[in-house]
Design a protein around this motif. Structure first.
Motif, PDB file in Angstrom:
ATOM      1  N   GLY A  25     -17.196 -51.181 -20.992  1.00  0.00           N
ATOM      2  CA  GLY A  25     -17.044 -52.419 -20.242  1.00  0.00           C
ATOM      3  C   GLY A  25     -16.678 -52.212 -18.789  1.00  0.00           C
ATOM      4  N   ILE A  26     -15.718 -51.325 -18.520  1.00  0.00           N
ATOM      5  CA  ILE A  26     -15.320 -51.116 -17.121  1.00  0.00           C
ATOM      6  C   ILE A  26     -16.445 -50.439 -16.335  1.00  0.00           C
ATOM      7  N   THR A  27     -17.171 -49.558 -17.008  1.00  0.00           N
ATOM      8  CA  THR A  27     -18.317 -48.924 -16.350  1.00  0.00           C
ATOM      9  C   THR A  27     -19.396 -49.946 -16.057  1.00  0.00           C
ATOM     10  N   CYS A  28     -19.611 -50.860 -17.004  1.00  0.00           N
ATOM     11  CA  CYS A  28     -20.615 -51.918 -16.814  1.00  0.00           C
ATOM     12  C   CYS A  28     -20.246 -52.806 -15.636  1.00  0.00           C
ATOM     13  N   ALA A  29     -18.962 -53.133 -15.503  1.00  0.00           N
ATOM     14  CA  ALA A  29     -18.530 -53.969 -14.384  1.00  0.00           C
ATOM     15  C   ALA A  29     -18.844 -53.286 -13.059  1.00  0.00           C
ATOM     16  N   ALA A  30     -18.497 -52.005 -12.946  1.00  0.00           N
ATOM     17  CA  ALA A  30     -18.753 -51.272 -11.702  1.00  0.00           C
ATOM     18  C   ALA A  30     -20.248 -51.142 -11.432  1.00  0.00           C
ATOM     19  N   MET A  31     -21.026 -50.892 -12.477  1.00  0.00           N
ATOM     20  CA  MET A  31     -22.457 -50.713 -12.301  1.00  0.00           C
ATOM     21  C   MET A  31     -23.134 -52.026 -11.906  1.00  0.00           C
ATOM     22  N   CYS A  32     -22.674 -53.136 -12.507  1.00  0.00           N
ATOM     23  CA  CYS A  32     -23.220 -54.448 -12.125  1.00  0.00           C
ATOM     24  C   CYS A  32     -22.836 -54.800 -10.693  1.00  0.00           C
TER      25      CYS A  32
ATOM     26  N   GLU B  74     -15.369 -41.990  -6.768  1.00  0.00           N
ATOM     27  CA  GLU B  74     -14.183 -42.149  -5.921  1.00  0.00           C
ATOM     28  C   GLU B  74     -14.008 -43.599  -5.454  1.00  0.00           C
ATOM     29  N   LYS B  75     -15.072 -44.379  -5.480  1.00  0.00           N
ATOM     30  CA  LYS B  75     -14.997 -45.776  -5.036  1.00  0.00           C
ATOM     31  C   LYS B  75     -14.236 -46.634  -6.036  1.00  0.00           C
ATOM     32  N   TYR B  76     -14.405 -46.352  -7.330  1.00  0.00           N
ATOM     33  CA  TYR B  76     -13.708 -47.049  -8.397  1.00  0.00           C
ATOM     34  C   TYR B  76     -12.737 -46.066  -9.061  1.00  0.00           C
ATOM     35  N   PRO B  77     -11.698 -46.560  -9.741  1.00  0.00           N
ATOM     36  CA  PRO B  77     -10.666 -45.645 -10.273  1.00  0.00           C
ATOM     37  C   PRO B  77     -11.059 -44.922 -11.559  1.00  0.00           C
ATOM     38  N   PHE B  78     -12.236 -44.305 -11.571  1.00  0.00           N
ATOM     39  CA  PHE B  78     -12.653 -43.554 -12.760  1.00  0.00           C
ATOM     40  C   PHE B  78     -11.743 -42.363 -13.028  1.00  0.00           C
TER      41      PHE B  78
ATOM     42  N   PHE C 116     -25.358 -42.747 -10.253  1.00  0.00           N
ATOM     43  CA  PHE C 116     -24.340 -43.777 -10.054  1.00  0.00           C
ATOM     44  C   PHE C 116     -22.956 -43.153  -9.921  1.00  0.00           C
ATOM     45  N   MET C 117     -22.622 -42.262 -10.850  1.00  0.00           N
ATOM     46  CA  MET C 117     -21.270 -41.698 -10.839  1.00  0.00           C
ATOM     47  C   MET C 117     -21.065 -40.752  -9.662  1.00  0.00           C
TER      48      MET C 117
END
Length: 376
Positions: A206-213, A340-344, A334-335
């Motif tokens: 879900g969190i990955t989907c949010a960032a990807m969307c 670094e842009k999102y808190p992965f 994508f990754m």
């Protein structure tokens, strides 16, 4: 095995050995056992595992929610270092990068016959001669095929991607499962740009989907879950608004109508596997909306869907299991751009050694982090 010299000559008379953490079934302790590494066959690579993350499906197997042949070696979210390549291997990854001993790689969770009907249709994850890492019976000499062990033998027709040195292992390990699956989900949903998106289930998918969307240009992203902690985390990964599904779903549905000016949601992704969440997501769709269902990779009760509403509103409902090679490459790109842009980097909450694998699974079940890591 720690401290052992590795001979990269596949024809060497030296017998290479390594450890596996064998899973013998729900309720049983992991068994650390040493095995010989068999010689490589045409098209194969030998990899020394360096990092594995515990996926939700591993936890489902551990608890008995999904069945796997036992004994098995769990773990399919893996990063490893190339030890040796069979002379017949192409020597390149999916992106055309040359492979050599010492390179860090990750690989698709499957291999299959590239000439089979489903592979040629663009769904190699359902191709003939399918082999899935971390889901196979341990039966000598075929033993090193999962992440919870010293080595992994990468079969021919497996997609491989070389990992850049600056990408943390904890992030790279998730590429070949949840990140690639989300990439496949976006492909199935079509163009996300300027769309109103709802995601139900805010685990790693879900969190990955949010960032990807968000990176794909979504107009608005709603995140729904039953856990407040997961909802708080979702805001850092691009969600505009969060909804706790423990409340009154009719109020939530009204709120979604308001956010979309009465048109309804354009695309809903279910990452939870909850029948109630899937039903809610489909009911939130506006005319021409699309639901992509991903989370239900275990038995659930049948969904209650109003067929008249599906027909009159021209709804599309799709399912996705795993991903194809293009999704895998999309996930990596994508990754590489966005880790670094999102808190992965906060996704792995705690790390364990192979000897602590039982403790790692118990921690994952009790604390419910997005991921725990096994450092080999």
């Amino acid at each position: 095995m720690k401290g052992q010299e590795i001979d990269t000559d596949i024809n060497s008379p030296i017998v290479l050995t390594g450890q596996l953490a064998l899973f013998n079934g729900p309720g049983q302790a992991f068994e650390l056992k040493e095995f010989n590494v068999r010689p490589l066959q045409p098209g194969e690579l030998l990899v020394k595992n360096v990092y594995t993350t515990i996926c939700g499906s591993d936890l489902h197997t551990f608890c008995g929610v999904r069945k796997e042949p036992c004994p098995t070696v769990l773990g399919h979210e893996i990063v490893g270092e190339v030890v040796a390549l069979h002379p017949t291997h192409t020597g390149f990854d999916l992106r055309g990068k040359q492979l050599q001993p010492g390179d860090r790689i990750t690989w698709t969770v499957f291999s299959s016959n590239p000439q089979s009907i489903n592979s040629l249709r663009g769904i190699p994850q359902k191709g003939d001669d399918l082999f899935k890492y971390g889901h196979v019976l341990v039966e000598e000499p075929e033993v090193f095929h999962g992440g919870l062990g010293t080595y992994c033998i990468i079969k021919a027709n497996t997609g491989i991607i070389k990992i850049p040195e600056n990408m943390p292992l904890s992030i790279a390990a998730t590429l070949n499962c949840s990140v690639s699956t989300v990439a496949g989900a976006l492909r199935m949903a079509g163009d996300i740009k300027d769309k109103h998106v709802l995601i139900t289930g805010m685990g790693h998918l879900g969190i990955t989907c949010a960032a990807m969307c968000r990176e794909a240009g979504a107009e608005w992203i709603g995140a729904a879950d039953i856990a407040e902690r997961r909802l708080e985390e979702a805001l850092g990964f691009g969600a505009d608004e969060v909804f706790n599904m423990n409340g009154d779903n009719s109020k939530m549905l009204a709120a979604l109508q308001e956010r979309t000016n009465g048109k309804g949601i354009d695309v809903v992704f279910d990452m939870s596997g909850s029948p109630e969440a899937m039903e809610f997501g489909i009911n939130s769709l506006g005319i021409g909306g699309c639901a992509v269902l991903i989370g239900a990779v275990f038995n659930t009760k049948p969904l209650l869907i109003d067929p008249e509403r599906v027909i009159r509103n021209l709804l599309t409902i799709k399912g996705l299991h795993n991903y194809n090679f293009e999704d895998f490459k999309y996930a990596f790109d994508f990754m590489k751009r966005n880790w670094e842009k999102y808190p992965f980097g906060t996704v792995v909450e705690k790390e364990f050694s192979l000897e602590q694998v039982g403790e790692a699974f118990e921690y994952a079940l009790a604390q419910k982090p997005l991921r725990v890591g096994i450092k080999l």
